[in-house]
Design a protein around this motif. Structure first.
Motif, short mmCIF file in Angstrom:
data_model
loop_
_atom_site.label_atom_id
_atom_site.label_comp_id
_atom_site.label_asym_id
_atom_site.label_seq_id
_atom_site.Cartn_x
_atom_site.Cartn_y
_atom_site.Cartn_z
N HIS A 45 0.83 -1.20 0.00
CA HIS A 45 0.00 0.00 0.00
C HIS A 45 0.87 1.25 0.00
O HIS A 45 1.34 1.69 1.03
CB HIS A 45 -0.93 0.01 1.21
CG HIS A 45 -1.82 -1.18 1.26
ND1 HIS A 45 -2.63 -1.54 0.22
CD2 HIS A 45 -2.00 -2.11 2.21
CE1 HIS A 45 -3.28 -2.62 0.54
NE2 HIS A 45 -2.91 -3.00 1.74
N SER A 46 1.06 1.78 -1.18
CA SER A 46 1.89 2.97 -1.27
C SER A 46 1.05 4.23 -1.40
O SER A 46 1.58 5.32 -1.40
CB SER A 46 2.85 2.86 -2.46
OG SER A 46 2.12 2.67 -3.65
N SER A 47 -0.26 4.08 -1.48
CA SER A 47 -1.11 5.26 -1.60
C SER A 47 -2.37 5.08 -0.76
O SER A 47 -2.77 3.96 -0.45
CB SER A 47 -1.48 5.49 -3.07
OG SER A 47 -2.44 4.53 -3.48
N PRO A 48 -3.00 6.18 -0.43
CA PRO A 48 -4.27 6.09 0.31
C PRO A 48 -5.34 5.31 -0.45
O PRO A 48 -6.13 4.59 0.15
CB PRO A 48 -4.67 7.56 0.50
CG PRO A 48 -3.39 8.31 0.43
CD PRO A 48 -2.54 7.55 -0.55
N LEU A 49 -5.35 5.41 -1.76
CA LEU A 49 -6.32 4.68 -2.56
C LEU A 49 -6.12 3.17 -2.44
O LEU A 49 -7.07 2.41 -2.26
CB LEU A 49 -6.26 5.11 -4.03
CG LEU A 49 -7.21 4.38 -4.98
CD1 LEU A 49 -8.66 4.59 -4.54
CD2 LEU A 49 -7.00 4.85 -6.40
N GLU A 50 -4.87 2.73 -2.49
CA GLU A 50 -4.58 1.31 -2.35
C GLU A 50 -4.97 0.81 -0.96
O GLU A 50 -5.49 -0.30 -0.82
CB GLU A 50 -3.10 1.03 -2.60
CG GLU A 50 -2.73 1.19 -4.06
CD GLU A 50 -1.24 1.06 -4.30
OE1 GLU A 50 -0.88 0.69 -5.44
OE2 GLU A 50 -0.44 1.32 -3.39
N LEU A 51 -4.75 1.62 0.04
CA LEU A 51 -5.15 1.25 1.40
C LEU A 51 -6.67 1.15 1.51
O LEU A 51 -7.19 0.21 2.11
CB LEU A 51 -4.61 2.27 2.41
CG LEU A 51 -4.92 1.99 3.87
CD1 LEU A 51 -4.37 0.63 4.29
CD2 LEU A 51 -4.37 3.09 4.75
N LEU A 52 -7.37 2.07 0.91
CA LEU A 52 -8.83 2.04 0.91
C LEU A 52 -9.35 0.78 0.20
O LEU A 52 -10.27 0.12 0.70
CB LEU A 52 -9.39 3.30 0.25
CG LEU A 52 -10.91 3.40 0.17
CD1 LEU A 52 -11.51 3.44 1.56
CD2 LEU A 52 -11.32 4.62 -0.63
N ILE A 53 -8.77 0.44 -0.91
CA ILE A 53 -9.18 -0.75 -1.65
C ILE A 53 -8.92 -2.00 -0.81
O ILE A 53 -9.76 -2.90 -0.73
CB ILE A 53 -8.45 -0.83 -3.02
CG1 ILE A 53 -8.96 0.28 -3.93
CG2 ILE A 53 -8.64 -2.20 -3.66
CD1 ILE A 53 -8.16 0.47 -5.20
N TYR A 54 -7.78 -2.06 -0.16
CA TYR A 54 -7.46 -3.19 0.72
C TYR A 54 -8.49 -3.31 1.84
O TYR A 54 -9.00 -4.39 2.12
CB TYR A 54 -6.05 -3.03 1.31
CG TYR A 54 -5.77 -4.00 2.42
CD1 TYR A 54 -5.46 -5.32 2.13
CD2 TYR A 54 -5.84 -3.60 3.75
CE1 TYR A 54 -5.21 -6.23 3.16
CE2 TYR A 54 -5.60 -4.49 4.77
CZ TYR A 54 -5.29 -5.81 4.47
OH TYR A 54 -5.06 -6.71 5.48
N GLU A 55 -8.82 -2.19 2.47
CA GLU A 55 -9.79 -2.21 3.56
C GLU A 55 -11.16 -2.68 3.08
O GLU A 55 -11.85 -3.43 3.76
CB GLU A 55 -9.88 -0.84 4.21
CG GLU A 55 -8.64 -0.49 5.01
CD GLU A 55 -8.62 0.94 5.52
OE1 GLU A 55 -9.55 1.72 5.21
OE2 GLU A 55 -7.67 1.28 6.24
N GLU A 56 -11.56 -2.25 1.90
CA GLU A 56 -12.85 -2.67 1.33
C GLU A 56 -12.83 -4.17 1.02
O GLU A 56 -13.81 -4.87 1.26
CB GLU A 56 -13.18 -1.87 0.08
CG GLU A 56 -13.59 -0.44 0.37
CD GLU A 56 -14.85 -0.34 1.22
OE1 GLU A 56 -15.83 -1.04 0.92
OE2 GLU A 56 -14.85 0.44 2.18
N ASP A 57 -11.72 -4.66 0.47
CA ASP A 57 -11.60 -6.09 0.18
C ASP A 57 -11.71 -6.92 1.46
O ASP A 57 -12.39 -7.94 1.50
CB ASP A 57 -10.28 -6.39 -0.53
CG ASP A 57 -10.24 -5.91 -1.96
OD1 ASP A 57 -11.31 -5.57 -2.51
OD2 ASP A 57 -9.13 -5.87 -2.54
N MET A 58 -11.02 -6.47 2.50
CA MET A 58 -11.07 -7.19 3.78
C MET A 58 -12.47 -7.16 4.37
O MET A 58 -12.94 -8.14 4.95
CB MET A 58 -10.05 -6.62 4.77
CG MET A 58 -8.62 -6.97 4.42
SD MET A 58 -8.31 -8.75 4.19
CE MET A 58 -8.72 -9.38 5.81
N LYS A 59 -13.16 -6.06 4.21
CA LYS A 59 -14.55 -5.95 4.69
C LYS A 59 -15.42 -7.00 4.00
O LYS A 59 -16.23 -7.67 4.65
CB LYS A 59 -15.07 -4.54 4.41
CG LYS A 59 -16.46 -4.28 4.92
CD LYS A 59 -16.84 -2.83 4.63
CE LYS A 59 -18.26 -2.56 5.04
NZ LYS A 59 -18.67 -1.17 4.72
#
Length: 83
Positions: A11-25
Motif C-alpha cells: 500500500h503505497s497510496s491512500p487509494l490502495e489502502l482504501l481498496i485493501y480495507e474494502e476487500d477485507m470488509k
C-alpha cells in the motif's frame, strides 16, 4: 485462504489502502454469512493457528469433518468473492 486475501504489504497510496480495507470488509462479511461452526473453524485455522485436532475438540466434530467443512467453506468463500 491466502489465495484470495488481499496483500496488505503493497500500500503505497491512500487509494490502495482504501481498496485493501474494502476487500477485507468483503472477506469478513462473507465469512459472517456462514454458520457458527464454520466461522469458528475458519477463524481458528487461519487467524489463531489452530490445527484440525484442536478445532475438532472445540466444535465437537471429527478431524476429518472439520477438514471437509473448511475445504467446502473456502470453496464457497472463493465463489462469493468472485461475484
Amino acid at each position: 485462504m491466502l489465495d484470495f486475501l488481499p496483500d496488505n504489504s503493497r500500500h503505497s497510496s491512500p487509494l490502495e489502502l482504501l481498496i485493501y480495507e474494502e476487500d477485507m470488509k468483503i472477506v469478513y462479511q462473507t465469512i459472517d454469512k456462514f454458520d457458527d461452526i464454520v466461522q469458528s473453524i475458519i477463524y481458528g485455522y487461519f487467524f489463531e493457528d489452530k490445527n484440525f485436532t484442536q478445532l475438532a475438540e472445540e466444535v465437537h466434530l471429527s478431524d476429518k469433518t472439520v477438514k471437509r467443512r473448511l475445504e467446502k467453506s473456502l470453496k464457497l468463500l472463493r465463489e462469493n468473492l468472485e461475484e
